[in-house]
Design a protein around this motif. Structure first.
Motif, PDB file in Angstrom:
ATOM      1  N   ALA A   1       0.841  -1.196   0.000  1.00 18.76           N
ATOM      2  CA  ALA A   1       0.000   0.000   0.000  1.00 18.76           C
ATOM      3  C   ALA A   1       0.877   1.248   0.000  1.00 18.76           C
ATOM      4  CB  ALA A   1      -0.926   0.009   1.211  1.00 18.76           C
ATOM      5  N   ARG A   2       0.266   2.362  -0.306  1.00 16.84           N
ATOM      6  CA  ARG A   2       0.992   3.637  -0.299  1.00 16.84           C
ATOM      7  C   ARG A   2       0.529   4.432   0.910  1.00 16.84           C
ATOM      8  NH1 ARG A   2       0.781   8.749  -4.014  1.00 16.84           N
ATOM      9  NH2 ARG A   2      -1.400   8.154  -4.193  1.00 16.84           N
ATOM     10  N   CYS A   3       1.491   4.992   1.650  1.00 12.25           N
ATOM     11  CA  CYS A   3       1.153   5.760   2.843  1.00 12.25           C
ATOM     12  C   CYS A   3       1.661   7.184   2.719  1.00 12.25           C
ATOM     13  CB  CYS A   3       1.745   5.112   4.089  1.00 12.25           C
ATOM     14  SG  CYS A   3       1.349   6.039   5.601  1.00 12.25           S
ATOM     15  N   LEU A   4       0.740   8.144   2.758  1.00  9.33           N
ATOM     16  CA  LEU A   4       1.076   9.560   2.808  1.00  9.33           C
ATOM     17  C   LEU A   4       0.923  10.025   4.256  1.00  9.33           C
ATOM     18  CD1 LEU A   4      -1.018  10.867  -0.241  1.00  9.33           C
ATOM     19  CD2 LEU A   4       1.249   9.822  -0.261  1.00  9.33           C
ATOM     20  N   VAL A   5       1.762  10.959   4.658  1.00 10.86           N
ATOM     21  CA  VAL A   5       1.638  11.545   5.998  1.00 10.86           C
ATOM     22  C   VAL A   5       1.582  13.058   5.839  1.00 10.86           C
ATOM     23  CG1 VAL A   5       2.684  11.862   8.251  1.00 10.86           C
ATOM     24  CG2 VAL A   5       2.827   9.633   7.124  1.00 10.86           C
ATOM     25  N   ALA A   6       0.441  13.636   6.162  1.00  8.84           N
ATOM     26  CA  ALA A   6       0.243  15.082   6.101  1.00  8.84           C
ATOM     27  C   ALA A   6       0.625  15.678   7.450  1.00  8.84           C
ATOM     28  CB  ALA A   6      -1.204  15.412   5.750  1.00  8.84           C
ATOM     29  N   SER A   7       1.654  16.510   7.450  1.00  8.56           N
ATOM     30  CA  SER A   7       2.190  17.030   8.703  1.00  8.56           C
ATOM     31  C   SER A   7       3.096  18.206   8.380  1.00  8.56           C
ATOM     32  CB  SER A   7       2.987  15.920   9.414  1.00  8.56           C
ATOM     33  OG  SER A   7       3.784  16.448  10.438  1.00  8.56           O
ATOM     34  N   ARG A   8       3.368  19.025   9.411  1.00 10.39           N
ATOM     35  CA  ARG A   8       4.312  20.116   9.191  1.00 10.39           C
ATOM     36  C   ARG A   8       5.758  19.640   9.266  1.00 10.39           C
ATOM     37  NH1 ARG A   8       3.627  23.768  14.718  1.00 10.39           N
ATOM     38  NH2 ARG A   8       4.276  22.160  16.212  1.00 10.39           N
TER      39      ARG A   8
ATOM     40  N   LYS B   1      11.287   4.239   5.677  1.00 17.61           N
ATOM     41  CA  LYS B   1      10.434   3.074   5.894  1.00 17.61           C
ATOM     42  C   LYS B   1       9.283   2.991   4.906  1.00 17.61           C
ATOM     43  CE  LYS B   1      11.682   2.356  10.695  1.00 17.61           C
ATOM     44  NZ  LYS B   1      11.253   2.237  12.107  1.00 17.61           N
ATOM     45  N   GLY B   2       9.319   3.831   3.885  1.00 15.30           N
ATOM     46  CA  GLY B   2       8.347   3.720   2.810  1.00 15.30           C
ATOM     47  C   GLY B   2       7.217   4.719   2.839  1.00 15.30           C
ATOM     48  N   GLY B   3       7.186   5.602   3.836  1.00 14.48           N
ATOM     49  CA  GLY B   3       6.151   6.625   3.885  1.00 14.48           C
ATOM     50  C   GLY B   3       6.503   7.821   3.019  1.00 14.48           C
ATOM     51  N   VAL B   4       5.501   8.592   2.656  1.00 15.81           N
ATOM     52  CA  VAL B   4       5.694   9.798   1.835  1.00 15.81           C
ATOM     53  C   VAL B   4       5.197  10.997   2.631  1.00 15.81           C
ATOM     54  CG1 VAL B   4       5.101  10.985  -0.306  1.00 15.81           C
ATOM     55  CG2 VAL B   4       5.365   8.485  -0.294  1.00 15.81           C
ATOM     56  N   TRP B   5       6.107  11.905   2.932  1.00 13.40           N
ATOM     57  CA  TRP B   5       5.730  13.093   3.698  1.00 13.40           C
ATOM     58  C   TRP B   5       5.087  14.114   2.781  1.00 13.40           C
ATOM     59  CZ3 TRP B   5       9.084  17.847   4.450  1.00 13.40           C
ATOM     60  CH2 TRP B   5       8.442  18.780   5.289  1.00 13.40           C
ATOM     61  N   THR B   6       3.902  14.586   3.165  1.00 13.99           N
ATOM     62  CA  THR B   6       3.198  15.635   2.445  1.00 13.99           C
ATOM     63  C   THR B   6       3.151  16.870   3.340  1.00 13.99           C
ATOM     64  OG1 THR B   6       1.814  14.006   1.307  1.00 13.99           O
ATOM     65  CG2 THR B   6       1.009  16.269   1.360  1.00 13.99           C
ATOM     66  N   PRO B   7       3.973  17.884   3.073  1.00 11.50           N
ATOM     67  CA  PRO B   7       3.965  19.079   3.940  1.00 11.50           C
ATOM     68  C   PRO B   7       2.555  19.659   4.056  1.00 11.50           C
ATOM     69  CG  PRO B   7       5.832  19.139   2.440  1.00 11.50           C
ATOM     70  CD  PRO B   7       4.961  18.001   1.988  1.00 11.50           C
ATOM     71  N   PHE B   8       2.120  19.862   5.291  1.00  8.57           N
ATOM     72  CA  PHE B   8       0.747  20.295   5.533  1.00  8.57           C
ATOM     73  C   PHE B   8       0.696  20.970   6.895  1.00  8.57           C
ATOM     74  CE2 PHE B   8      -3.741  19.814   6.592  1.00  8.57           C
ATOM     75  CZ  PHE B   8      -4.383  19.981   5.369  1.00  8.57           C
ATOM     76  N   PRO B   9       0.034  22.131   7.015  1.00 14.69           N
ATOM     77  CA  PRO B   9      -0.014  22.856   8.303  1.00 14.69           C
ATOM     78  C   PRO B   9      -1.019  22.250   9.260  1.00 14.69           C
ATOM     79  CG  PRO B   9      -1.238  24.074   6.645  1.00 14.69           C
ATOM     80  CD  PRO B   9      -0.619  22.893   5.924  1.00 14.69           C
ATOM     81  N   ALA B  10      -0.823  20.977   9.614  1.00 20.74           N
ATOM     82  CA  ALA B  10      -1.819  20.232  10.379  1.00 20.74           C
ATOM     83  C   ALA B  10      -1.888  20.634  11.843  1.00 20.74           C
ATOM     84  CB  ALA B  10      -1.520  18.734  10.274  1.00 20.74           C
ATOM     85  N   ALA B  11      -0.917  21.387  12.328  1.00 19.11           N
ATOM     86  CA  ALA B  11      -0.886  21.726  13.754  1.00 19.11           C
ATOM     87  C   ALA B  11      -1.793  22.890  14.121  1.00 19.11           C
ATOM     88  CB  ALA B  11       0.551  22.047  14.177  1.00 19.11           C
ATOM     89  N   THR B  12      -2.249  23.663  13.141  1.00 19.67           N
ATOM     90  CA  THR B  12      -3.006  24.867  13.460  1.00 19.67           C
ATOM     91  C   THR B  12      -4.340  24.542  14.120  1.00 19.67           C
ATOM     92  OG1 THR B  12      -3.967  26.899  12.553  1.00 19.67           O
ATOM     93  CG2 THR B  12      -4.090  24.940  11.172  1.00 19.67           C
ATOM     94  N   LYS B  13      -4.713  25.376  15.115  1.00 19.94           N
ATOM     95  CA  LYS B  13      -6.007  25.260  15.782  1.00 19.94           C
ATOM     96  C   LYS B  13      -6.891  26.468  15.489  1.00 19.94           C
ATOM     97  CE  LYS B  13      -4.214  22.393  19.537  1.00 19.94           C
ATOM     98  NZ  LYS B  13      -4.019  22.244  20.999  1.00 19.94           N
ATOM     99  N   ASN B  14      -6.442  27.333  14.596  1.00 16.30           N
ATOM    100  CA  ASN B  14      -7.231  28.490  14.203  1.00 16.30           C
ATOM    101  C   ASN B  14      -8.432  28.017  13.372  1.00 16.30           C
ATOM    102  OD1 ASN B  14      -7.922  30.573  11.990  1.00 16.30           O
ATOM    103  ND2 ASN B  14      -6.852  31.793  13.537  1.00 16.30           N
ATOM    104  N   PRO B  15      -9.648  28.346  13.770  1.00 11.81           N
ATOM    105  CA  PRO B  15     -10.831  27.828  13.071  1.00 11.81           C
ATOM    106  C   PRO B  15     -10.855  28.156  11.574  1.00 11.81           C
ATOM    107  CG  PRO B  15     -11.460  28.794  15.176  1.00 11.81           C
ATOM    108  CD  PRO B  15     -10.017  29.129  14.975  1.00 11.81           C
ATOM    109  N   VAL B  16     -10.461  29.370  11.219  1.00 17.64           N
ATOM    110  CA  VAL B  16     -10.459  29.740   9.801  1.00 17.64           C
ATOM    111  C   VAL B  16      -9.426  28.913   9.052  1.00 17.64           C
ATOM    112  CG1 VAL B  16     -10.046  31.598   8.153  1.00 17.64           C
ATOM    113  CG2 VAL B  16     -11.282  32.075  10.288  1.00 17.64           C
TER     114      VAL B  16
END
Length: 401
Positions: free
Chosen positions: A49-56, A67-82
């Motif tokens: 299978a293919r594994c993407l990881v969305a994370s900063r 280990k075979g994962g693919v990092w997808t840069p993503f601002p996942a840490a934000t808690k701002n509602p907008v």
């Protein structure tokens, strides 16, 4: 009731081969959720299978990729509602463009983003309840409820599962208990050379006769650093001047680190207690220690330190709250000859000091016997393979629906 999961061999690998799973987590710096993210990326790669990881991102990105994962840069840490609303649209676009079948969210803000993105795209949603979220107010309870909103909700202990059912009864029939696992290839006394242990002791400035009491955890109030300082003060008053208590982990904040340093100074144990920061070689750190402590003052959904320490055969002391009773076998529930460590009341400096004293005064044969029991406890109940296989089975079941 929790679902019972079939072993990996019971389901054909082709159900996941060629499929895409996206995990979303705030960052890949350190911690149990982050470690599980990398471990599942490895398992997915192994079945095609293919594994993407969305994370900063963070220091674990290179390990993820190896280990075979693919990092997808993503601002996942934000808690701002907008920003979270915009992230949901952005994640939905990634799901469509990458053909994502399943999204696995491991933290609250990313889970809110993932929930709306999967509802827009039809992808399945898995959530893992990594923490003992409190729900102290209706607003907080509503915010936390997102972790119980997955098509499958993974609880990392029976304690966590009971908490989900109590706080979010509507999710009871979607709860699956999958304990965290230790990589017994990595956390093995036989896999660590004496040179690695000695290198770490030199780095920490330890003399040959000094015995280490290790507290490996992020510097945060709930991890029990303050009660540890009080316990060390008691030990010092008894003449225990050959111990060195090391706080290993990143600081939650600079202000909390300064508060700990001030407490250490007030207690007069500056020669015994040190804050040494992040450690890259935790297996060697466990072997360098005479005893490992995890004296959390608040319930935790699991105890990664406890299983890693037991896997390394190191004596371990934990607080008798949260999931710890599931992980560390200790009196009075367990006969002393079957114990794998100690459990003490949270916040009790006297009992913590007594347990440290007892661990440090074990004979060599007593320590060896406990080491064998502790490692067997982890091998039989908390292996990384069980965690990986059980989670893959969750993914398969979702794809079969």
């Amino acid at each position: 009731m929790s679902q019972t999961l079939a072993p990996l061999a019971a389901a054909p690998d082709h159900l996941l081969a060629g499929r895409t799973v996206l995990q979303i987590v705030p960052d890949l710096q350190s911690g149990g959720a982050e470690r599980a993210t990398v471990e599942m990326a490895e398992a997915l790669a192994q079945v095609g299978a293919r594994c993407l990881v969305a994370s900063r991102g963070g220091r674990m990105v290179s390990e993820l990729q190896s280990k075979g994962g693919v990092w997808t840069p993503f601002p996942a840490a934000t808690k701002n509602p907008v920003a979270m609303a915009l992230n949901s649209l952005r994640l939905a676009r990634i799901i469509r463009e990458e053909g994502v079948d399943i999204v696995h969210a491991r933290s609250r803000a990313p889970a809110w983003v993932a929930y709306y993105a999967t509802r827009r795209t039809g992808a399945k949603l898995v959530t893992t309840y990594h923490s003992a979220y409190d729900g102290a107010s209706p607003i907080k309870l509503r915010y936390n409820a997102i972790m119980a909103s997955g098509d499958v909700v993974i609880a990392i202990s029976e304690f966590a599962a009971q908490r989900i059912r109590r706080l979010h009864p509507e999710a009871a029939d979607r709860v699956v208990v999958i304990p965290r696992g230790a990589d017994l290839r990595f956390f093995s006394p036989l896999a660590v050379s004496p040179a690695r242990v000695e290198r770490l002791r030199v780095e920490w400035g330890l003399a040959a006769h000094e015995r280490v009491v290790l507290l490996p955890a992020r510097l945060a109030a709930r991890k029990g650093h303050a009660v540890t300082i009080e316990a060390v003060k008691r030990l010092a008053e008894e003449g225990a001047d050959d111990i060195r208590v090391l706080f290993v982990g990143d600081p939650h904040s600079d202000s909390f680190r300064r508060a700990l340093e001030a407490q250490i100074a007030r207690a007069g144990v500056g020669d015994l207690v040190r804050i040494v920061g992040h450690c890259e070689d935790m297996p060697a750190a466990y072997l360098a220690a005479a005893v490992i402590i995890a004296p959390s003052t608040e319930p935790e959904a699991f105890g990664r330190v406890a299983i890693e320490a037991q896997a390394m055969g190191a004596p371990v002391i934990v607080s008798d709250i949260g999931a710890s009773p599931e992980i560390v076998l200790a009196p009075p529930q367990t006969p002393p000859q079957q114990a794998t460590g100690w459990r003490v009341p949270p916040g009790d400096a006297g009992r913590l000091a007594a347990a440290i004293r007892e661990a440090l005064t074990m004979t060599a044969s007593m320590r060896d016997e406990m080491m064998l029991r502790a490692r067997d406890n982890v091998q039989s109940r908390f292996s990384i393979e069980h965690m990986q296989h059980a989670t893959l089975e969750v993914y398969r079941r979702l794809l079969q629906r």
